[in-house]
Write an enzyme that holds these catalytic residues in place. Sequence first.
Site, PDB file in Angstrom:
ATOM      1  N   VAL A  24     -25.541  42.922 -29.739  1.00 46.46           N
ATOM      2  CA  VAL A  24     -24.957  44.009 -28.946  1.00 46.46           C
ATOM      3  C   VAL A  24     -25.686  44.158 -27.608  1.00 46.46           C
ATOM      4  O   VAL A  24     -25.062  44.377 -26.562  1.00 46.46           O
ATOM      5  CB  VAL A  24     -24.983  45.335 -29.742  1.00 46.46           C
ATOM      6  N   GLU A  61     -20.483  56.121 -28.980  1.00 44.43           N
ATOM      7  CA  GLU A  61     -19.149  55.540 -29.197  1.00 44.43           C
ATOM      8  C   GLU A  61     -19.206  54.260 -30.027  1.00 44.43           C
ATOM      9  O   GLU A  61     -18.332  53.982 -30.853  1.00 44.43           O
ATOM     10  CB  GLU A  61     -18.484  55.260 -27.843  1.00 44.43           C
ATOM     11  N   GLY A  94     -21.005  33.193 -42.102  1.00 50.93           N
ATOM     12  CA  GLY A  94     -21.660  34.159 -41.206  1.00 50.93           C
ATOM     13  C   GLY A  94     -20.867  35.441 -41.010  1.00 50.93           C
ATOM     14  O   GLY A  94     -21.212  36.267 -40.175  1.00 50.93           O
ATOM     15  N   LYS A 143     -20.515  55.927 -41.270  1.00 48.08           N
ATOM     16  CA  LYS A 143     -19.509  56.085 -40.208  1.00 48.08           C
ATOM     17  C   LYS A 143     -18.599  57.279 -40.469  1.00 48.08           C
ATOM     18  O   LYS A 143     -18.280  58.029 -39.549  1.00 48.08           O
ATOM     19  CB  LYS A 143     -18.692  54.795 -40.095  1.00 48.08           C
TER      20      LYS A 143
END
Length: 447
Positions: A24, A137, A195, A213
């Site tokens: 990320v 977000e 993966g 979440k």
Amino acid sequence: MGEVIILRVKTVTFKLGLLGLGTVGTGTAQILLDPAQRHPLLQELEIHRVGVRSLDRPRALELSPSLLTTDLEAIVTDPAVEIVVEVMGGLEPARSLILQAIAHGKHVVTANKAVIARFGDEIFTAANQAGVYVLLEAAVGGGIPIIQPLKQSLGVNRIQAVTGIVNGTTNYILTRMQQEGADFGEVLAEAQRLGYAEADPTADVDGLDAADKIAILASLAFGGRIKLQDVYCEGISRITAADITYADRLGFVIKLLAVARRNDAPGTEDTLQIRVHPTLVPKEHPLASIHDVFNAILVEGDPIGQVMFFGRGAGAGPTASAVVSDILSITALLKSTGKTSGGAHPLLACSHQHYCTVAPIEDLVTRFYARFLTQDYPGVIGKLGTCFGDRDVSLESVVQIGFQNDMAEIVVVTHDVREGNFRSALDAIRTLPTIKEIPSVLRVLQH
Ligand code: HSE
């Protein structure tokens, strides 16, 4: 007259400290370093420092070595840094670094659902006191905009429910099981080899990632804090190819759903249900067609009705899109107000402080699917029916599907029943000598 020379100087207004340069972090840096044809405000952002675990690791992205440091504390305390971007993951030191950044007056953008779901209380209290923003977000749904819509675009609605497929790994596994008639173990092993699933898949397959979440989404949808331990959580590891086949025959697909719903039955008003579990979803329901690693979140509110958000819930690009959108929101706000702190914009700051009351799972009213392996004697179905009937559990259908190793396989679907009553009936059924096993018990989503 001398020639007038106009110097174009890049205005660098906002300096960012990036914590983490993994998937990320790299995606985030890539967007920031390539602002052409994106929002013009991106040109006013500069990556000032990047915190990494090791300076020697080969990296997908070439950054100036002078930007990199292993001293993460130096980033969150650096007076030049205005926004700290936490994309390192894990609980510690991420939590401590976020708190330190806040204490030093930095705004924070994080993709860390595990930290926010566990320590949101501490973090938002600190952020409110320090007058800084903490935006997240990317923590839910990867690239799907859902946090900002819940806070802003949908904010005028009275939200009744948020129902999501918020874990890509499990959706991939269930999709493959459905398409190939394969069992959980073999699909998981292949997903790991390719993966798509982590070497330690526990957080995904046991539903823990989805629980983090939905706790975050419920908090935003219902305007209160959520204790993670109040979220009921079941994973997908007990789902078999047989269940997927029977569900299919009955008109359903099996999905790992994360549900947050406002209760409305008399006596339960002002309570929520928040739960993660594999669910039989009617094939015509919008969430039934969400396949592979995709995520989708269905929001139901008054007066908007249903609105569904769909997209990629993970991966460098989608998650970075969400991270940078938060950076942009903070930057825009700071630019328009000319302030670096005082983060009290009512649509961006977290203002609620009370905890929501979450009803126990026993009080849930839902339909169930259950599969039984029994001896094939006369009266077995009658005994099952009596155990259910005695506890006010009304059956919609009872089907003897076939045989497994000389055992009759019976599938039951109930009408809406109180979960506590259903469980009590199962306890009674387990004591019947003719019942060998109850391999599956699944909830059924209403239309
Ligand atoms: N492990 C998550 C998933 C992605 O499989 O959806 C990060 O939230």
